[in-house]
Design a protein around this motif. Structure first.
Motif, PDB file in Angstrom:
ATOM      1  N   THR A  47      68.731  52.087 -25.952  1.00 31.48           N
ATOM      2  CA  THR A  47      69.298  53.379 -26.374  1.00 31.48           C
ATOM      3  C   THR A  47      70.746  53.231 -26.833  1.00 31.48           C
ATOM      4  N   GLY A  52      72.818  57.234 -35.371  1.00 32.57           N
ATOM      5  CA  GLY A  52      73.026  58.438 -36.165  1.00 32.57           C
ATOM      6  C   GLY A  52      73.216  59.726 -35.404  1.00 32.57           C
ATOM      7  N   GLY A  53      72.477  59.916 -34.313  1.00 33.41           N
ATOM      8  CA  GLY A  53      72.654  61.146 -33.557  1.00 33.41           C
ATOM      9  C   GLY A  53      71.365  61.671 -32.962  1.00 33.41           C
ATOM     10  N   GLU A 211      64.300  43.458 -25.565  1.00 32.19           N
ATOM     11  CA  GLU A 211      63.548  44.123 -24.490  1.00 32.19           C
ATOM     12  C   GLU A 211      62.237  44.742 -24.971  1.00 32.19           C
ATOM     13  N   TYR A 212      62.100  44.926 -26.292  1.00 28.39           N
ATOM     14  CA  TYR A 212      60.983  45.722 -26.820  1.00 28.39           C
ATOM     15  C   TYR A 212      59.710  44.919 -27.032  1.00 28.39           C
ATOM     16  N   ASP A 215      56.037  46.355 -23.005  1.00 30.92           N
ATOM     17  CA  ASP A 215      55.632  46.216 -21.592  1.00 30.92           C
ATOM     18  C   ASP A 215      54.994  47.493 -21.042  1.00 30.92           C
ATOM     19  N   GLU A 406      60.309  56.479 -25.836  1.00 30.52           N
ATOM     20  CA  GLU A 406      59.541  55.808 -26.896  1.00 30.52           C
ATOM     21  C   GLU A 406      58.203  55.255 -26.405  1.00 30.52           C
ATOM     22  N   SER A 421      64.351  61.048 -31.668  1.00 28.54           N
ATOM     23  CA  SER A 421      64.082  60.239 -30.484  1.00 28.54           C
ATOM     24  C   SER A 421      65.098  60.536 -29.382  1.00 28.54           C
ATOM     25  N   LEU A 422      66.375  60.553 -29.726  1.00 30.39           N
ATOM     26  CA  LEU A 422      67.370  60.769 -28.665  1.00 30.39           C
ATOM     27  C   LEU A 422      67.144  62.120 -27.981  1.00 30.39           C
TER      28      LEU A 422
HETATM   29  P1  FAD Z   1      65.228  52.143 -24.038  1.00 28.30           P
HETATM   30  O1  FAD Z   1      66.549  52.702 -24.265  1.00 28.30           O
HETATM   31  O2  FAD Z   1      64.863  50.968 -24.818  1.00 28.30           O
HETATM   32  O3  FAD Z   1      65.144  51.642 -22.584  1.00 28.30           O
HETATM   33  C1  FAD Z   1      64.082  50.829 -22.169  1.00 28.30           C
HETATM   34  C2  FAD Z   1      64.421  50.341 -20.797  1.00 28.30           C
HETATM   35  O4  FAD Z   1      63.263  49.770 -20.221  1.00 28.30           O
HETATM   36  C3  FAD Z   1      65.492  49.265 -20.741  1.00 28.30           C
HETATM   37  O5  FAD Z   1      66.330  49.507 -19.664  1.00 28.30           O
HETATM   38  C4  FAD Z   1      64.688  47.983 -20.500  1.00 28.30           C
HETATM   39  O6  FAD Z   1      65.420  47.002 -19.841  1.00 28.30           O
HETATM   40  C5  FAD Z   1      63.599  48.521 -19.620  1.00 28.30           C
HETATM   41  N1  FAD Z   1      62.375  47.730 -19.581  1.00 28.30           N
HETATM   42  C6  FAD Z   1      61.531  47.426 -20.595  1.00 28.30           C
HETATM   43  N2  FAD Z   1      60.498  46.708 -20.123  1.00 28.30           N
HETATM   44  C7  FAD Z   1      60.703  46.570 -18.791  1.00 28.30           C
HETATM   45  C8  FAD Z   1      59.986  45.935 -17.746  1.00 28.30           C
HETATM   46  N3  FAD Z   1      58.842  45.298 -17.959  1.00 28.30           N
HETATM   47  N4  FAD Z   1      60.508  45.983 -16.496  1.00 28.30           N
HETATM   48  C9  FAD Z   1      61.677  46.620 -16.235  1.00 28.30           C
HETATM   49  N5  FAD Z   1      62.395  47.242 -17.187  1.00 28.30           N
HETATM   50  C10 FAD Z   1      61.893  47.215 -18.434  1.00 28.30           C
HETATM   51  N6  FAD Z   1      66.938  57.444 -32.383  1.00 28.30           N
HETATM   52  C11 FAD Z   1      67.555  58.626 -32.613  1.00 28.30           C
HETATM   53  O7  FAD Z   1      67.052  59.678 -32.244  1.00 28.30           O
HETATM   54  N7  FAD Z   1      68.758  58.668 -33.247  1.00 28.30           N
HETATM   55  C12 FAD Z   1      69.382  57.558 -33.675  1.00 28.30           C
HETATM   56  O8  FAD Z   1      70.471  57.642 -34.227  1.00 28.30           O
HETATM   57  C13 FAD Z   1      68.752  56.294 -33.454  1.00 28.30           C
HETATM   58  N8  FAD Z   1      69.338  55.151 -33.860  1.00 28.30           N
HETATM   59  C14 FAD Z   1      68.741  53.961 -33.591  1.00 28.30           C
HETATM   60  C15 FAD Z   1      69.375  52.786 -33.964  1.00 28.30           C
HETATM   61  C16 FAD Z   1      68.803  51.562 -33.701  1.00 28.30           C
HETATM   62  C17 FAD Z   1      69.511  50.302 -34.095  1.00 28.30           C
HETATM   63  C18 FAD Z   1      67.540  51.501 -33.081  1.00 28.30           C
HETATM   64  C19 FAD Z   1      66.890  50.190 -32.852  1.00 28.30           C
HETATM   65  C20 FAD Z   1      66.906  52.669 -32.684  1.00 28.30           C
HETATM   66  C21 FAD Z   1      67.493  53.899 -32.936  1.00 28.30           C
HETATM   67  N9  FAD Z   1      66.883  55.086 -32.533  1.00 28.30           N
HETATM   68  C22 FAD Z   1      67.505  56.283 -32.772  1.00 28.30           C
HETATM   69  C23 FAD Z   1      65.688  55.069 -31.700  1.00 28.30           C
HETATM   70  C24 FAD Z   1      66.103  55.228 -30.234  1.00 28.30           C
HETATM   71  O9  FAD Z   1      67.293  54.506 -30.000  1.00 28.30           O
HETATM   72  C25 FAD Z   1      65.047  54.723 -29.269  1.00 28.30           C
HETATM   73  O10 FAD Z   1      63.812  55.241 -29.621  1.00 28.30           O
HETATM   74  C26 FAD Z   1      65.403  55.160 -27.862  1.00 28.30           C
HETATM   75  O11 FAD Z   1      66.701  54.743 -27.523  1.00 28.30           O
HETATM   76  C27 FAD Z   1      64.426  54.651 -26.831  1.00 28.30           C
HETATM   77  O12 FAD Z   1      64.903  55.025 -25.576  1.00 28.30           O
HETATM   78  P2  FAD Z   1      64.047  54.806 -24.268  1.00 28.30           P
HETATM   79  O13 FAD Z   1      64.798  55.408 -23.139  1.00 28.30           O
HETATM   80  O14 FAD Z   1      62.652  55.223 -24.499  1.00 28.30           O
HETATM   81  O15 FAD Z   1      64.024  53.213 -24.111  1.00 28.30           O
END
Ligand code: FAD
Length: 604
Positions: A47, A52-53, A211-212, A215, A406, A421-422
């Motif tokens: 994250t 972008g926001g 990390e992606y 899992d 996600e 997504s955020l």
């Molecule tokens: P994450 O933030 O990825 O967290 C996953 C967590 O799970 C991590 O802590 C990881 O260590 C943990 N994990 C994974 N597998 C395991 C396991 N087996 N055991 C223990 N821990 C594990 N979206 C927007 O809405 N606006 C934006 O501006 C935007 N910009 C982006 C820019 C980039 C460069 C990228 C790549 C994505 C962007 N996105 C944006 C998408 C958005 O960032 C992601 O979809 C979102 O952050 C995912 O958040 P999450 O909490 O689901 O997972």
């Protein structure tokens, strides 16, 4: 006998990104004992990379915006395959979640009259993305951590969960290892919230962090949960293409939101050549009007560079294939041109896009305030994932297993709008935390699971007992290459069938890969354990993509290039069958409520 340390909590959150932290805060506030496990360090979740926001219809920049427009935009972006109830919750609740983040200390960019500033993004009718320069994810994680750290949550860092534990049908916790010393841990819990993010590392070119590896999707699938919409992978149109070591790193859509234009090697703004019918009425056909939109003229139409991501990505691919690409196989993204329009454009770009400025300066020796960038499509986001109840975020088939962010499916349908997504993480992270706490309060403690744990530990250690003739890396590289080439941005039946056969062969090889040395910080061993996750999500994507014989959202078939209304009537659901194979079925979603239907029609 394997040795392991046992921990007991009411609610276990796997993942410390935006979704995981928001869920943990909510569950903890409900008075249950909460732990978060993360395979990276706290503060390093993916994250943090979001730029972008976050999209929320607050109407701070354009007061015509409201939840109904956001709902309709999200449904249209998702090509109406979204779980409409989730899209409704998201559109209604996102503004409160953003304001709450502000109350917890997030320092957003401001309008002149002091409100949270909102910027344009593809597919959103009005400026809607609350942001902090191009470092919004960093501010979000910082704020959630600062807030969460006072809530009595236990954190386990650099610990990877490898399997979910079950007590009969219900969830009972997770089993994993710490990455530094390789020691085993069993986390017993009455409810588990998966918040593990996406699957980008199944492909060669990706914006996603290490990390992606899919899992959460794979853990859930093996535990009996269903996967939904796995054919819908988003290929972001603008990743870096040069130098090779940084290929795939994201170039935020914010660049185009600030006036950046796409050009081919002939200097032509090729996006004007192909504007889809359903966006014709809202898209500018001349550059001047597009620029007026960027500078806030409410009556102007948006430039074609801000059409949906799947469309822009395919247009770029078309230019490259036709020989009109940039020297390193992309196209040009030019924001420097705005010097013709505004004074002090260099300072303006550095202020609005500080990370992009530094990223290109440091990694490619390009000054984006004076020269164009080279960009091309990169695997970015997974719309599909664990199927959840739209209100509670619990898996309908595994009681006690929740998913948010996600890793979960439903909100975005066939394609996600940038910024959604955020806000998804905040809205559904909160919901998952609330419902998981409620569920956990009603459950008895989980029973002893020692024999189940013993078997999992044996499986985890198996790579050390095998001949290390073939290690895990070659299998991983071949899978990533194959997914990129055969199940990537443009798909055809024959190639995907070839990929399916390839995945089966790689699975056989993965089952016998060996690793050397010992358990202490051994990335080879960790990669060997990741292989099953990568193969499971790759198979799920490929099977679903073969089944969907049409083009829609993030899924484009060269052999079926049109949208087929028949295929718009169902989602694809996958489940592990009794014989261990992946079973697939089509499922018609419940009909949309009449009041929401009316909103969609009205907004069209
Ligand atoms: P994450 O933030 O990825 O967290 C996953 C967590 O799970 C991590 O802590 C990881 O260590 C943990 N994990 C994974 N597998 C395991 C396991 N087996 N055991 C223990 N821990 C594990 N979206 C927007 O809405 N606006 C934006 O501006 C935007 N910009 C982006 C820019 C980039 C460069 C990228 C790549 C994505 C962007 N996105 C944006 C998408 C958005 O960032 C992601 O979809 C979102 O952050 C995912 O958040 P999450 O909490 O689901 O997972």
């Amino acid at each position: 006998m394997a040795t392991f340390t046992t921990h007991e909590h009411d609610v276990l959150v796997i993942g410390a990104g935006g979704a995981g932290l928001r869920a943990a805060i909510e569950a903890s506030a409900a008075g249950v004992n909460v732990a978060v496990v993360t395979k990276s360090l706290l503060g390093k979740a993916h994250t943090v990379m979001a730029e972008g926001g976050m999209a929320a219809a607050m109407g701070n920049v354009d007061d015509r915006d409201n939840w109904k427009v956001h709902f309709a935009d999200t449904m249209r972006g998702g090509q109406y395959l979204n779980q409409w109830r989730m899209a409704e919750h998201h559109a209604k609740e996102a503004p409160d979640r953003v304001r709450e983040l502000e109350a917890w200390g997030a320092v957003f960019d401001r309008t002149k009259d002091g409100k949270i500033l909102q910027r344009n993004f593809g597919g959103h009718r009005y400026p809607r993305l609350a942001h902090v320069g191009d470092r919004t994810g960093l501010e979000m994680i910082r704020t959630l951590q600062d807030h969460g750290v006072h809530k009595g949550i236990t954190f386990y860092m650099e610990q990877t969960t490898f399997r979910l534990l079950k007590d009969g049908d219900r969830i009972a916790g997770a089993f994993g290892y710490d990455r530094e010393r390789g020691r085993f841990h069993a986390w017993k819990a009455k409810a588990v919230i998966l918040a593990t993010g996406g699957i980008g590392r199944a492909f060669k070119i990706t914006s996603n962090s290490w990390e992606y590896t899919g899992d959460g999707q794979s853990l859930a699938y093996h535990a009996g949960a269903e996967l939904l919409d796995m054919e819908f992978v988003q290929f972001h149109p603008t990743g870096m293409v040069w130098p090779p070591s940084v290929r795939g790193i994201l170039v935020t859509e914010g660049v185009r939101g600030e006036g950046g234009v796409l050009k081919n090697s002939e200097g032509k703004r090729f996006m004007f050549d192909d504007i889809p019918d359903n966006y014709k009425s809202s898209t500018a056909t001349d550059p001047e009007e597009g620029w007026r939109y960027v500078t806030g003229d409410k009556n102007a139409k948006r430039p074609p560079e801000l059409l949906t991501r799947d469309h822009v990505a395919r247009c770029i691919r078309r230019e490259v294939k036709a020989g009109r690409g940039s020297p390193h196989g992309g196209v040009f993204l030019d924001v420097a041109w705005i010097k013709e329009k505004i004074p002090n454009s260099q300072e303006h770009i550095k202020k609005k896009l500080p990370s992009m400025y530094h990223q290109f300066k440091a990694l490619a020796d390009i000054d984006i305030t004076t020269e164009p960038m080279e960009v091309g499509p990169t695997t970015h986001y997974m719309m599909g994932g664990v199927r959840v109840d739209p209100d509670s975020q619990m898996s309908p088939t595994v009681p006690g297993l929740f998913a948010a962010g996600e890793v979960a499916a439903g909100l975005h349908g066939a394609n996600r709008l940038g910024g959604n997504s955020l806000s998804d993480l905040l809205v559904f992270g909160k919901r998952a935390g609330e419902y998981a706490a409620k569920y956990a309060k009603d459950q008895k403690p989980v029973s002893h699971l020692e024999s189940e744990i013993e078997a999992i530990a044996k499986e985890a250690l198996a790579p050390f007992d095998r001949d290390p003739k073939e290690g895990p890396y070659q299998v991983q590289y071949e899978l990533q290459d194959m997914m990129q080439d055969l199940v990537g941005i443009v798909r055809v039946e024959d190639e995907m069938k070839q990929a399916l056969a390839g995945i089966a062969k790689l699975r056989e090889r993965a089952a016998v890969v060996g690793v050397t040395s010992h358990r202490e910080y051994n990335p080879g061993w960790h990669t060997a354990l990741d292989l099953d996750n990568l193969l499971t999500v790759s198979e799920a994507i490929t099977l679903s993509a073969i089944e969907r014989k049409e083009s829609r959202g993030g899924h484009f078939r060269d052999d079926f290039p049109a949208k087929d209304p028949e295929y718009g009537k169902f989602n694809i659901v996958l489940k592990k069958a009794a014989d261990g194979s992946m079973s697939l079925r089509r499922e018609t979603p419940p009909p949309m409520r009449e009041d929401l239907k009316a909103i969609v029609e009205e907004q069209k």
